[in-house]
Structures are given as structure tokens and as C-alpha cells.
Design a protein around this motif. Structure first.
Motif, PDB file in Angstrom:
ATOM      1  N   GLU A   5      25.630  36.564  -4.814  1.00 26.03           N
ATOM      2  CA  GLU A   5      24.934  35.345  -5.224  1.00 26.03           C
ATOM      3  C   GLU A   5      24.423  34.582  -3.999  1.00 26.03           C
ATOM      4  N   LYS A   6      25.215  34.530  -2.943  1.00 30.81           N
ATOM      5  CA  LYS A   6      24.758  33.879  -1.712  1.00 30.81           C
ATOM      6  C   LYS A   6      23.554  34.609  -1.121  1.00 30.81           C
ATOM      7  N   SER A   8      21.391  36.297  -2.792  1.00 34.69           N
ATOM      8  CA  SER A   8      20.248  36.008  -3.662  1.00 34.69           C
ATOM      9  C   SER A   8      19.619  34.671  -3.292  1.00 34.69           C
ATOM     10  N   TRP A   9      20.454  33.682  -2.985  1.00 31.05           N
ATOM     11  CA  TRP A   9      19.921  32.388  -2.551  1.00 31.05           C
ATOM     12  C   TRP A   9      19.128  32.530  -1.258  1.00 31.05           C
ATOM     13  N   LEU A  12      15.813  34.243  -2.003  1.00 26.82           N
ATOM     14  CA  LEU A  12      14.898  33.316  -2.676  1.00 26.82           C
ATOM     15  C   LEU A  12      14.274  32.340  -1.682  1.00 26.82           C
ATOM     16  N   VAL A  13      15.098  31.726  -0.862  1.00 25.51           N
ATOM     17  CA  VAL A  13      14.603  30.711   0.077  1.00 25.51           C
ATOM     18  C   VAL A  13      13.699  31.333   1.135  1.00 25.51           C
ATOM     19  N   SER A 123      15.490  34.553  -8.563  1.00 27.92           N
ATOM     20  CA  SER A 123      15.732  33.506  -9.562  1.00 27.92           C
ATOM     21  C   SER A 123      16.388  34.083 -10.810  1.00 27.92           C
ATOM     22  N   LEU A 126      20.018  34.702  -9.968  1.00 26.13           N
ATOM     23  CA  LEU A 126      20.771  33.449  -9.940  1.00 26.13           C
ATOM     24  C   LEU A 126      20.977  32.883 -11.337  1.00 26.13           C
ATOM     25  N   ARG A 130      24.553  32.187 -13.166  1.00 24.91           N
ATOM     26  CA  ARG A 130      24.907  30.848 -13.669  1.00 24.91           C
ATOM     27  C   ARG A 130      25.045  30.790 -15.183  1.00 24.91           C
TER      28      ARG A 130
END
Length: 136
Positions: A5-6, A8-9, A12-13, A123, A126, A130
């Protein structure tokens, strides 16, 4: 937050910021300078993504190898969603090439497709982390 998940962030960024940087630089320097701008922003985004992934790996030493079935399903889900934009971008580039559009537009269509693939795929991953996987 899991290791995947980290990542993926970060993905994305870096994809969003990298493409936004390209658009700003393109507006400043003009279309005639698109090749070095395109290559440098892609290379920069890749380098930042690699460094950030290494930092995440070092800080989450024990957790990086702990992937369960859910992590694999979320990753595959994001890849399927993101991959569709690569296909659409390839089709757009093909159509542009068939109509003998300038290379600028073909290159930008491909880069937009890659950027959308990264942003939408990350996205989707993520959102799946979530809210859970969609039950189709």
C-alpha cells in the motif's frame, strides 16, 4: 499500512507529479523542446520511485516479504485497471500514426496513457485496500 500500500502511494504521487511537471515545463519551454522534457521527467519519476521504494523497504524491513492473498489480488486488480489505459493509449497512438500526425502528438498520447495507467491503477489499488475488493 502494508508495504504494498505504501508503494502504491509512492507510485501514484510520482506518476502524477512527474506528468504535471512535464506539462508545466512544456508550457514554459514550448513544444519544440518536448523530447528532452519528456525523457527527463520520465527518468526523474523512475529515479524518485526507485529511491522511495528503497526507503520504504529499509524502513519496513520485516514487512516487505509478508504478502498475503489479499495483497496479490489487490495488485492484480490495480494492474488490470491500469493496463486498460495502456491499451487505449496504444490505440490512440496507432490512430495518430495512421493519420500521420506529428511525432509530438504521438509521444504525448503514449505518455498520457502511461501516466493515466499509473495514476488510475494505483488509485484502484488504494481504493481496494481501503474499501475492499469489488464484488462483481
Amino acid at each position: 499500512m502494508s508495504y504494498d500500500e505504501k508503494n502504491s502511494w509512492v507510485f501514484l504521487v510520482t506518476a502524477a507529479v512527474g506528468y504535471a511537471t512535464y506539462l508545466v515545463l512544456l508550457a514554459v519551454f514550448g513544444a519544440e523542446a518536448y523530447v528532452p522534457l519528456l525523457l527527463s521527467t520520465i527518468g526523474g519519476a523512475i529515479a524518485v520511485n526507485i529511491v522511495a521504494s528503497i526507503v520504504i523497504s529499509v524502513t519496513n524491513g520485516r514487512d516487505r516479504d509478508k504478502r498475503d492473498q489479499r495483497d496479490r489480488e489487490v495488485h492484480a486488480f490495480g494492474e488490470r485497471i491500469g493496463g486498460s489505459f495502456v491499451v487505449l493509449g496504444a490505440l490512440a497512438a496507432l490512430v495518430l500514426a495512421l493519420f500521420q500526425a506529428p511525432w509530438f502528438w504521438i509521444a504525448n498520447a503514449v505518455y498520457l496513457a502511461f501516466a493515466l495507467s499509473a495514476v488510475v491503477g494505483a488509485s484502484a489499488r488504494l481504493a481496494a485496500y481501503r474499501r475492499g475488493m469489488p464484488s462483481w
